[in-house]
Scaffold this active site. Structure first.
Site, PDB file in Angstrom:
ATOM      1  N   LYS A 116       0.813  -1.221   0.000  1.00  0.00           N
ATOM      2  CA  LYS A 116       0.000   0.000   0.000  1.00  0.00           C
ATOM      3  C   LYS A 116       0.847   1.271   0.000  1.00  0.00           C
ATOM      4  O   LYS A 116       0.426   2.298  -0.523  1.00  0.00           O
ATOM      5  CB  LYS A 116      -0.963  -0.026   1.182  1.00  0.00           C
ATOM      6  CG  LYS A 116      -2.017  -1.125   1.015  1.00  0.00           C
ATOM      7  CD  LYS A 116      -2.774  -1.400   2.292  1.00  0.00           C
ATOM      8  CE  LYS A 116      -3.769  -0.320   2.600  1.00  0.00           C
ATOM      9  NZ  LYS A 116      -4.587  -0.677   3.782  1.00  0.00           N
ATOM     10  N   ILE A 203      -8.106  11.420   8.814  1.00  0.00           N
ATOM     11  CA  ILE A 203      -9.239  12.278   8.423  1.00  0.00           C
ATOM     12  C   ILE A 203     -10.395  11.949   9.374  1.00  0.00           C
ATOM     13  O   ILE A 203     -10.816  10.797   9.456  1.00  0.00           O
ATOM     14  CB  ILE A 203      -9.669  11.978   6.959  1.00  0.00           C
ATOM     15  CG1 ILE A 203      -8.463  12.035   5.991  1.00  0.00           C
ATOM     16  CG2 ILE A 203     -10.800  12.886   6.517  1.00  0.00           C
ATOM     17  CD1 ILE A 203      -7.924  13.394   5.678  1.00  0.00           C
ATOM     18  N   HIS A 208     -16.502   6.477   3.299  1.00  0.00           N
ATOM     19  CA  HIS A 208     -15.688   5.574   2.479  1.00  0.00           C
ATOM     20  C   HIS A 208     -16.446   5.356   1.167  1.00  0.00           C
ATOM     21  O   HIS A 208     -17.547   4.811   1.165  1.00  0.00           O
ATOM     22  CB  HIS A 208     -15.485   4.238   3.200  1.00  0.00           C
ATOM     23  CG  HIS A 208     -14.821   3.191   2.340  1.00  0.00           C
ATOM     24  ND1 HIS A 208     -13.600   2.635   2.646  1.00  0.00           N
ATOM     25  CD2 HIS A 208     -15.213   2.604   1.180  1.00  0.00           C
ATOM     26  CE1 HIS A 208     -13.267   1.764   1.697  1.00  0.00           C
ATOM     27  NE2 HIS A 208     -14.232   1.718   0.808  1.00  0.00           N
ATOM     28  N   LYS A 237     -16.358  -3.061   6.799  1.00  0.00           N
ATOM     29  CA  LYS A 237     -17.665  -2.701   6.249  1.00  0.00           C
ATOM     30  C   LYS A 237     -18.797  -3.548   6.837  1.00  0.00           C
ATOM     31  O   LYS A 237     -18.623  -4.751   7.037  1.00  0.00           O
ATOM     32  CB  LYS A 237     -17.626  -2.878   4.722  1.00  0.00           C
ATOM     33  CG  LYS A 237     -16.597  -1.941   4.078  1.00  0.00           C
ATOM     34  CD  LYS A 237     -16.139  -2.405   2.717  1.00  0.00           C
ATOM     35  CE  LYS A 237     -14.981  -1.528   2.229  1.00  0.00           C
ATOM     36  NZ  LYS A 237     -14.269  -2.103   1.081  1.00  0.00           N
ATOM     37  N   ARG A 292      -8.949  -7.452  -6.796  1.00  0.00           N
ATOM     38  CA  ARG A 292      -9.757  -8.689  -6.754  1.00  0.00           C
ATOM     39  C   ARG A 292     -11.233  -8.319  -6.771  1.00  0.00           C
ATOM     40  O   ARG A 292     -11.577  -7.148  -6.671  1.00  0.00           O
ATOM     41  CB  ARG A 292      -9.469  -9.425  -5.437  1.00  0.00           C
ATOM     42  CG  ARG A 292      -9.693  -8.496  -4.258  1.00  0.00           C
ATOM     43  CD  ARG A 292      -9.696  -9.189  -2.942  1.00  0.00           C
ATOM     44  NE  ARG A 292      -9.453  -8.272  -1.846  1.00  0.00           N
ATOM     45  CZ  ARG A 292     -10.339  -7.499  -1.268  1.00  0.00           C
ATOM     46  NH1 ARG A 292     -11.592  -7.522  -1.665  1.00  0.00           N
ATOM     47  NH2 ARG A 292     -10.022  -6.688  -0.272  1.00  0.00           N
ATOM     48  N   VAL A 295     -16.290  -8.349  -1.609  1.00  0.00           N
ATOM     49  CA  VAL A 295     -17.494  -8.858  -0.947  1.00  0.00           C
ATOM     50  C   VAL A 295     -18.735  -8.122  -1.466  1.00  0.00           C
ATOM     51  O   VAL A 295     -19.754  -8.731  -1.781  1.00  0.00           O
ATOM     52  CB  VAL A 295     -17.378  -8.657   0.589  1.00  0.00           C
ATOM     53  CG1 VAL A 295     -18.691  -8.984   1.285  1.00  0.00           C
ATOM     54  CG2 VAL A 295     -16.227  -9.473   1.161  1.00  0.00           C
TER      55      VAL A 295
HETATM   56  P1  ADP Z   1      -7.624  -2.191   5.101  1.00  0.00           P
HETATM   57  O1  ADP Z   1      -6.955  -2.523   3.804  1.00  0.00           O
HETATM   58  O2  ADP Z   1      -6.917  -2.735   6.311  1.00  0.00           O
HETATM   59  O3  ADP Z   1      -9.101  -2.451   5.090  1.00  0.00           O
HETATM   60  P2  ADP Z   1      -7.924   0.621   4.323  1.00  0.00           P
HETATM   61  O4  ADP Z   1      -6.749   1.449   3.953  1.00  0.00           O
HETATM   62  O5  ADP Z   1      -8.783   0.103   3.214  1.00  0.00           O
HETATM   63  O6  ADP Z   1      -7.439  -0.600   5.255  1.00  0.00           O
HETATM   64  O7  ADP Z   1      -8.845   1.414   5.324  1.00  0.00           O
HETATM   65  C1  ADP Z   1      -9.957   0.816   5.956  1.00  0.00           C
HETATM   66  C2  ADP Z   1     -10.805   1.882   6.639  1.00  0.00           C
HETATM   67  O8  ADP Z   1     -10.006   2.584   7.614  1.00  0.00           O
HETATM   68  C3  ADP Z   1     -11.345   2.963   5.740  1.00  0.00           C
HETATM   69  O9  ADP Z   1     -12.542   2.572   5.115  1.00  0.00           O
HETATM   70  C4  ADP Z   1     -11.578   4.076   6.737  1.00  0.00           C
HETATM   71  O10 ADP Z   1     -12.734   3.841   7.506  1.00  0.00           O
HETATM   72  C5  ADP Z   1     -10.384   3.945   7.655  1.00  0.00           C
HETATM   73  N1  ADP Z   1      -9.242   4.790   7.207  1.00  0.00           N
HETATM   74  C6  ADP Z   1      -8.210   4.407   6.426  1.00  0.00           C
HETATM   75  N2  ADP Z   1      -7.350   5.434   6.230  1.00  0.00           N
HETATM   76  C7  ADP Z   1      -7.850   6.496   6.897  1.00  0.00           C
HETATM   77  C8  ADP Z   1      -7.436   7.854   7.088  1.00  0.00           C
HETATM   78  N3  ADP Z   1      -6.305   8.341   6.563  1.00  0.00           N
HETATM   79  N4  ADP Z   1      -8.215   8.667   7.856  1.00  0.00           N
HETATM   80  C9  ADP Z   1      -9.363   8.193   8.419  1.00  0.00           C
HETATM   81  N5  ADP Z   1      -9.806   6.939   8.285  1.00  0.00           N
HETATM   82  C10 ADP Z   1      -9.067   6.087   7.535  1.00  0.00           C
END
Ligand code: ADP
Length: 451
Positions: A116, A203, A208, A237, A292, A295
């Site tokens: 990432k 943030i 999302h 989610k 991928r 869900v």
């Molecule tokens: P993972 O791959 O572990 O699921 P993600 O990067 O997709 O992690 O982030 C999952 C969730 O975490 C996001 O949907 C959001 O709710 C929260 N999140 C991720 N990055 C941030 C950020 N910079 N600020 C606030 N919330 C965040």
């Protein structure tokens, strides 16, 4: 077209893929662990092969056993579903080497996007907005302190190899940074075998919003609209919907354009998702790209009328996309509720056991994706998601009223489940009005549970 596809997964997603293959007249092969021998994906496939004992590392993550099974049955493609080996570049590479088509992007793409911190770097180059933060991975705690000071607290530490919310920590002030960095990195090392970390500005209370992408081998890339996945618990989610009840047409167009640019910049092939968070000012930031099927893909299927699994198979076979961006119209609204075997009143404790009675909802506008049946025993070894209930209506209000009706018809006996919790969530003013953010459940849990 492929003659035979092996599905390297279990549960509802394995069934979903088997069903798509059957509709395409493609023979199917399931693989299963010993504990899954009574699973529906074993019963519904044309062939089924046991690949090991219950622990994922001995079966669903055992590359050697899966490839041997595929070679043994003469499968010409493997669909990895989601989770397990779906984002494992080594697995995709071995498939290629064995002349078995991997139904997904190529190994290099999985590698680039799976890291990432590296994906962030690529997006910065492509001028896709990312959350302010470190350029790539952070090497030392001192470096982390300097970056955090520059972007301002709170910050979020994230694992480069992360997924499922693991290896993620919110840091409110500098005193906490060292400790949280070490624990998050340790957690990531244990979960992913890679402890490297990066940092973003945290943030507060974002939405999302993610875009479904399809790309073929001829460089054509389109998006299939967005999914709003802001109803989350612990960054995971809980309810997903399309379209988002929150964004304007202008924001939707800008985000869709950025998502396609993100995918084009890496020459993306097959189905993928570009995930963004959106702040209170409607500024959006890339957070990751999932290489991928996800869900929550059914909500996109309901509003676009496109079967994403079939598209994945056709693209992997080398066919051209038969849609352009102009062909994609979102019609109506769809909502998905994830049904988990867990007890919301006991801090969502997962529950294994036998389903003694089961009745899924039906009727107009209802779709159920599940591998449950009455008498089935849910093993304690895997994910707690047991079903996805998806509803579709002419607009959000109708999809929501169908969902309330559908969940209240559902009967799952013998195990704990979150249906009542989902119903309580659907009845909150916040959900009814579409006004919530990713922190909503955590901030209002007592109230939701009391309803
Ligand atoms: P993972 O791959 O572990 O699921 P993600 O990067 O997709 O992690 O982030 C999952 C969730 O975490 C996001 O949907 C959001 O709710 C929260 N999140 C991720 N990055 C941030 C950020 N910079 N600020 C606030 N919330 C965040």
């Amino acid at each position: 077209m492929f003659g035979k596809i092996l599905i390297a997964n279990r549960g509802e997603i394995a069934l979903r893929i088997i069903r798509a293959c059957k509709e395409m007249n493609i023979a199917t092969v399931s693989v299963y662990s010993q504990i899954d021998k009574e699973s529906l994906h074993v019963k519904l496939a044309d062939e089924a092969i046991c690949i090991g004992t219950a622990l994922p590392k001995d079966s669903y993550l055992n590359i050697e056993n899966i490839i041997s099974a595929a070679v043994g049955v003469g499968a010409d493609a493997i669909h990895p579903g989601f989770g397990f080996l779906a984002e494992n570049a080594k697995f995709a590479r071995i498939c290629e080497e064995c002349h078995i088509a991997f139904i997904g992007p190529d190994a290099k793409m999985i590698e680039n996007m799976g890291d990432k911190a590296r994906a962030r770097e690529l997006m910065i180059k492509a001028k896709v907005p990312v959350v302010p933060g470190s350029k790539g991975a952070i090497s030392t705690i001192d470096e982390a302190k300097v970056i955090a000071k520059k972007i301002g607290y709170p910050v979020i530490l994230k694992a480069s190899a992360g997924g499922g919310g693991r290896g993620m920590r919110i840091v409110d002030k500098e005193d906490e940074l060292e400790q949280l960095f070490l624990t998050a990195s340790h957690e990531a090392q244990l979960a992913f075998g890679d402890g490297s970390m990066y940092m973003e500005k945290y943030i507060r209370n974002p939405r999302h919003i993610e875009f479904q992408i399809l790309g073929d081998s001829f460089g054509n890339i389109i998006h299939l609209g967005e999914r709003d996945c802001s109803m989350q618990r612990r960054h995971q989610k809980v309810i997903e919907e399309s379209p988002s009840p929150h964004i304007s047409d202008d924001v939707r167009a800008a985000m869709g354009e950025a998502a396609v640019r993100a995918a084009q910049s890496v020459n993306y092939k097959n189905a993928g998702t570009v995930e963004f968070i959106l702040d209170a000012d409607n500024s959006f930031y890339f957070i990751e790209m999932n290489t991928r099927i996800q869900v929550e893909h059914p909500v996109t299927e309901m509003v676009t009328g496109i079967d994403l699994i079939k598209e994945q198979i056709r693209i992997a076979y080398g066919e051209k996309l038969c849609y352009t961006q102009d062909d994609i119209n979102l019609v109506g609204a769809a909502i998905e509720c994830r049904i988990n075997a867990e007890n919301p009143s006991l801090n969502f404790r997962p529950c294994a056991g036998t389903i003694t009675a089961l009745h899924f909802p039906g009727g107009r506008g209802v779709r159920v994706e599940s591998n449950m049946y009455s008498g089935y025993t849910i093993p304690p070894t895997y994910d707690s998601m047991i079903a996805k209930i998806i509803t579709f209506g002419k607009d959000r209000a109708e999809a929501l009223s169908i969902m309330k009706r559908a969940l209240s018809e559902t009967v799952i006996e013998g195990i704990d489940n979150n249906i009542e919790f989902q119903l309580d969530l659907l009845h909150t003013k916040a959900f009814e009005e579409g006004c919530f953010n990713t922190s909503y459940i955590e901030q209002n849990l007592d109230e939701i549970l009391e309803v």
